[in-house]
Scaffold this motif. Sequence first.
Motif, mmCIF file in Angstrom:
data_model
loop_
_atom_site.group_PDB
_atom_site.id
_atom_site.type_symbol
_atom_site.label_atom_id
_atom_site.label_comp_id
_atom_site.label_asym_id
_atom_site.label_seq_id
_atom_site.Cartn_x
_atom_site.Cartn_y
_atom_site.Cartn_z
ATOM 1 N N VAL A 1 3.175 13.846 -8.043
ATOM 2 C CA VAL A 1 2.855 15.217 -7.618
ATOM 3 C C VAL A 1 4.105 16.095 -7.677
ATOM 4 C CG1 VAL A 1 2.175 16.622 -5.631
ATOM 5 C CG2 VAL A 1 0.841 14.623 -6.255
ATOM 6 N N ALA A 2 5.236 15.559 -7.255
ATOM 7 C CA ALA A 2 6.480 16.330 -7.311
ATOM 8 C C ALA A 2 6.851 16.640 -8.762
ATOM 9 C CB ALA A 2 7.600 15.566 -6.620
ATOM 10 N N ALA A 3 6.695 15.667 -9.644
ATOM 11 C CA ALA A 3 7.005 15.895 -11.061
ATOM 12 C C ALA A 3 6.048 16.910 -11.670
ATOM 13 C CB ALA A 3 6.935 14.576 -11.825
ATOM 14 N N LEU B 1 3.817 6.354 -2.485
ATOM 15 C CA LEU B 1 5.121 6.820 -2.912
ATOM 16 C C LEU B 1 5.094 7.223 -4.386
ATOM 17 C CD1 LEU B 1 8.122 7.109 -2.022
ATOM 18 C CD2 LEU B 1 8.463 4.851 -3.028
ATOM 19 N N ILE B 2 4.457 6.397 -5.205
ATOM 20 C CA ILE B 2 4.324 6.710 -6.629
ATOM 21 C C ILE B 2 3.537 8.011 -6.812
ATOM 22 C CG2 ILE B 2 3.233 5.965 -8.782
ATOM 23 C CD1 ILE B 2 3.959 3.085 -7.950
ATOM 24 N N MET C 1 0.819 -1.193 0.000
ATOM 25 C CA MET C 1 0.000 0.000 0.000
ATOM 26 C C MET C 1 0.863 1.258 0.000
ATOM 27 S SD MET C 1 -2.887 1.139 -0.314
ATOM 28 C CE MET C 1 -4.499 0.960 0.325
ATOM 29 N N ALA C 2 1.997 1.213 0.674
ATOM 30 C CA ALA C 2 2.850 2.397 0.743
ATOM 31 C C ALA C 2 3.452 2.726 -0.613
ATOM 32 C CB ALA C 2 3.955 2.181 1.767
ATOM 33 N N LEU C 3 3.632 1.730 -1.467
ATOM 34 C CA LEU C 3 4.197 1.962 -2.788
ATOM 35 C C LEU C 3 3.275 2.857 -3.624
ATOM 36 C CD1 LEU C 3 6.451 1.341 -4.789
ATOM 37 C CD2 LEU C 3 5.149 -0.653 -5.511
ATOM 38 N N GLN C 4 1.978 2.682 -3.492
ATOM 39 C CA GLN C 4 1.022 3.519 -4.229
ATOM 40 C C GLN C 4 1.164 4.986 -3.829
ATOM 41 O OE1 GLN C 4 -2.572 1.627 -3.042
ATOM 42 N NE2 GLN C 4 -2.512 0.126 -4.698
ATOM 43 N N ALA D 1 -2.607 16.015 -6.825
ATOM 44 C CA ALA D 1 -2.264 15.381 -8.102
ATOM 45 C C ALA D 1 -3.250 15.800 -9.181
ATOM 46 C CB ALA D 1 -2.240 13.862 -7.948
ATOM 47 N N CYS D 2 -4.527 15.787 -8.853
ATOM 48 C CA CYS D 2 -5.547 16.182 -9.835
ATOM 49 C C CYS D 2 -5.450 17.666 -10.191
ATOM 50 C CB CYS D 2 -6.938 15.853 -9.312
ATOM 51 S SG CYS D 2 -7.230 14.095 -9.109
ATOM 52 N N LEU D 3 -5.293 18.520 -9.188
ATOM 53 C CA LEU D 3 -5.218 19.958 -9.440
ATOM 54 C C LEU D 3 -3.968 20.343 -10.225
ATOM 55 C CD1 LEU D 3 -6.514 21.540 -6.127
ATOM 56 C CD2 LEU D 3 -7.606 21.571 -8.354
ATOM 57 N N LEU D 4 -2.843 19.745 -9.887
ATOM 58 C CA LEU D 4 -1.619 20.069 -10.614
ATOM 59 C C LEU D 4 -1.686 19.587 -12.058
ATOM 60 C CD1 LEU D 4 1.152 19.485 -7.952
ATOM 61 C CD2 LEU D 4 0.671 21.594 -9.164
#
Length: 133
Positions: free
Chosen positions: A12-14, A6-7, A1-4, A99-102
Amino acid sequence: MALQWLILSYVVAAEAAIAILLTLPSPKLIKSRIVALVSLILQPAAGVIPFAGFQLLDLYWKNEHRLMCTGEVCTAAERDRYEKSIYKAQRNAILCVAACLLYWCVYRVSKYYKEIQNLEEIEKRISDASEIS
């Protein structure tokens, strides 16, 4: 679950880096190349929207079915674990919304820049046509 998560945080950072890159002032040639590259990336990157939506639904479902630990029965460790899970869920929800807004911001900025380029080309053609006649 943590991998999701992290991705999603890397996405979001990108997206934030791309948004900053698009909004920084730069020469016209470099800006047009950046916008062209971002436009190519946008369609495959649209997969982040359903991914983030699914993660939000998962958070909502887990929140609705979470055991409450607010009474006298809970120990201090259980209460701390419960509060920590609430904070993690809130952080993850903010991550999904970001993520959606960016993605939307990057899409709109690149679309506006393309529209400006098209209008400049039309203006140039009209001014060239008026000089000829």
